[in-house]
Structures are given as C-alpha cells and as structure tokens.
Scaffold this active site. Sequence first.
Site, short mmCIF file in Angstrom:
data_model
loop_
_atom_site.label_atom_id
_atom_site.label_comp_id
_atom_site.label_asym_id
_atom_site.label_seq_id
_atom_site.Cartn_x
_atom_site.Cartn_y
_atom_site.Cartn_z
N HIS A 177 0.92 -1.62 0.37
CA HIS A 177 0.30 0.42 -0.12
C HIS A 177 0.62 0.90 -0.10
O HIS A 177 1.70 0.76 0.84
CB HIS A 177 -0.71 0.26 1.30
N ARG A 179 0.92 3.41 1.89
CA ARG A 179 1.26 4.46 2.99
C ARG A 179 2.97 3.22 3.35
O ARG A 179 3.01 3.69 4.52
CB ARG A 179 0.26 3.61 3.90
N LYS A 180 3.01 2.12 2.98
CA LYS A 180 3.97 1.56 3.52
C LYS A 180 5.34 1.82 2.39
O LYS A 180 5.30 3.36 2.20
CB LYS A 180 4.24 -0.33 3.15
N VAL A 181 6.57 1.53 2.65
CA VAL A 181 7.78 1.90 1.95
C VAL A 181 7.48 1.90 0.13
O VAL A 181 8.21 2.39 -0.62
CB VAL A 181 9.42 1.54 2.66
#
Length: 379
Positions: A177, A179-181
């Site tokens: 997603h 929102r992750k790295v």
Amino acid sequence: MIPVIKPYLGADEAEAAAAAVRSGWVAQGPRVAEFERAFASLIGATEGVAASSCTTALHLMLHVLGAGAGDEIVVPSLSFIATANAVRYTGARPVFADVDQLTGNLSWVTVEPLLTERTRAVLVVHQAGVPADVDPLRRGCDTLGIPVVEDAACAAGSTYHGRPVGSGALAAAWSFHPRKVLTTGEGGMVTTNRHDWAGRMRRLREHGMDVSAADRHRSTQPVIERYLEVGFNYRMTDIHAAIGLVQLGKLEAMIVRRRALAAHYQQMLADVPGIRTVADPPYGSTNYQSFWIELDEQFPIGRDHLLALLHAQGVSCRRGIMATHLEPAYADMSYQPLPVTERLTARTMILPLYHTLTDVEQDHVVDVLAGAAEGRGAA
Ligand SMILES: *Cc1c(COP(=O)(O)O)cnc(C)c1O
C-alpha cells in the site's frame, strides 16, 4: 502543507505500468511471477505468493495454517485493524497481548501468559517497521508446538540480527500500500519456505483452481480446470507487479534516505523535553516506515492538541498506531488489561517522513514541536 507521507514514484513506474497495459496481459501473469521471485529472494525466502493486499495475504496465510472456529490467535491490539480482522475472517478469535513499551511489539514476556491449549498461532507484527524480537518468541512457542507467523506489512527493508526481517519466518505477510515504504498501489505478498503452503495459497487466491489462468493461457492443449476447494479472488495484477518491480530496485536507496531523515529527527529532538523518538532496537534496524514520537507527562499539551497545533502550522501528522480493542468493531470482545498499548496509542504521533522531505521542511516540523514543548503556540 507538509504531508505525513508521499510515495516515491516516478516516470519509471509509470512506464512499467504502461508497458504492462500495452502487453495485453493486465491481470495476474508473468510480471506477478517475476515480482514474487524478486521480492522473496530479497527477503531471503524460497517462496513468494502475491495477493491483492496485505489483508488478503494475511487471510491466506492464516487459512493455510488451519486457523478456524474454536482457535485462538495471539495478536497485538496495537496494530492496524487488518491484523485482527484477518484472524476473524478465519473464524478464529484474536487474543490481544500487550506490547513492549520501547518497540510497540509483542514479546515473549507479553505473549507467554496468554498461551492456552486453544492457541493455534501467534501473529507477531513488526509495527511501523521496527523489528519485533522474534527469536525468544519462537523459542518459547516451539517448545509448546505453537507456530509463530509474521505481519511484516510495514517492514520491507528492516533487519533482524543483520538479516532481512522475514528471512527466518515460517510465513510473513507484506503490504505494498502507498502508506508503506515499497508500493504497488495496492498489493501484498506472503513469503515462506513452505513449498506446500505456497502451492495451496496460489490455488486459494485464484478460486481454488487446480491450474492458474496464466498456465491455462500458455497451454497448447485445451485445459479444463477443476476447483479443489472453496477459494477467493485475492490476485495481484500485472500492472501492480510492474510497478513493484521498479520499486524493488529503489528499496535500498529509499531505506538509506529514510534512515538519514530519522537520524536527523532524533538528533534535533534529543534536547526537546517530554519527547521520546522511535529508534532501532539493539538487535536490528528499522526502515522507519512510520517515524513516531511519544509524549510523556512533562509535555505541556496533550497529543491531540499538538496534532491540531502542527496542522495549523502547515504540518500534517497522524495519531500513533491504533489500538484495535478500543474500536466499535471489537466492542463485544473481552481481553486482558493492555496498559502499554493504551498508553502508546494515546501518547504517540507520527511525523512526516518520506523520500523527498527537505531539510527546510524537517526543520519546520521540529521548530513547531520545540515551540510547543516550551509552551509557545499552545493557545
Ligand atoms: C497496512 C497494514 C496492514 C494492511 O495492509 P493492506 O495492504 O492495506 O491490506 C496490515 N497490517 C499492518 C501492521 C499494517 O500496517
């Protein structure tokens, strides 16, 4: 406004996605297979099974573990709600364990008292990218015959005793997603060394079919597929995987940048009273997927007040990690007292940290925090 995160995407990702579209193969196909191999090899696992999200990856993982009605799975409440929800999809009951104050993660000390003859597994989370201390947990659970599996949604690029998080896992679930790295838009994966589990998860993500759509397409003979068990549609698309393959090539640089930004925050906030910053545990390194701070009782204003103050000065922050047991969807569940979880969820917040964050922007965030610590701007 300084956002709390910004995915690091560029022309290469756009071109890779366009190439997948032009190829005509847009659903799960060769690019997904290539992304699975590349990601699993980076993590140090023999198998990667891509899925539509980490949530669906977690469900596949718990499903092949055999979790079902009557089972208990020990999880942290201090996690994104998908961790506990995935347990509930299987019919098993999430049992909330408290977390270590420094890392926000489960530990053998918090988990051990909750293990019963009904415990089907422990699902440990590497929260915000901070590696959990899984060795003592595995040792303890091994003697009881309880498997430990991992929610590594946030932890691509974090390390544990010098090796990638997930490299020694029975199975670990990952999120891509934004929102992750590392992002594919939406997407997830299970990595494991269990060949049998990987095969079953590949089948389950594709309706339980005994031959994948890609294999059927490649076959020179007509193939009549069979449906061996009730499965799901949890496939990743080749468009997503094409983006992921480009992102994989950037992961190392992204981690270096995030760790430099985190070190800068740690240095600048070290002298600000009432603030503790997230940091590497002694046994590993974090990718700083989320850079959180904890406000102690000395800090002159409350967390929510500080969030509003930052927002008014052009800085978008977020509350810290949520506590699942406090949400209405979990109101009917009983649980043991979770004092550390409740403290961390109430007193932590996430600061902006992303690849292209500038020094000027970072200094501004710190100025607002330092001002608030001195009682400035806290009208
Ligand atoms: C983000 C996250 C998930 C869910 O990931 P999706 O890919 O959005 O489904 C699960 N667990 C944790 C700990 C997460 O942070």
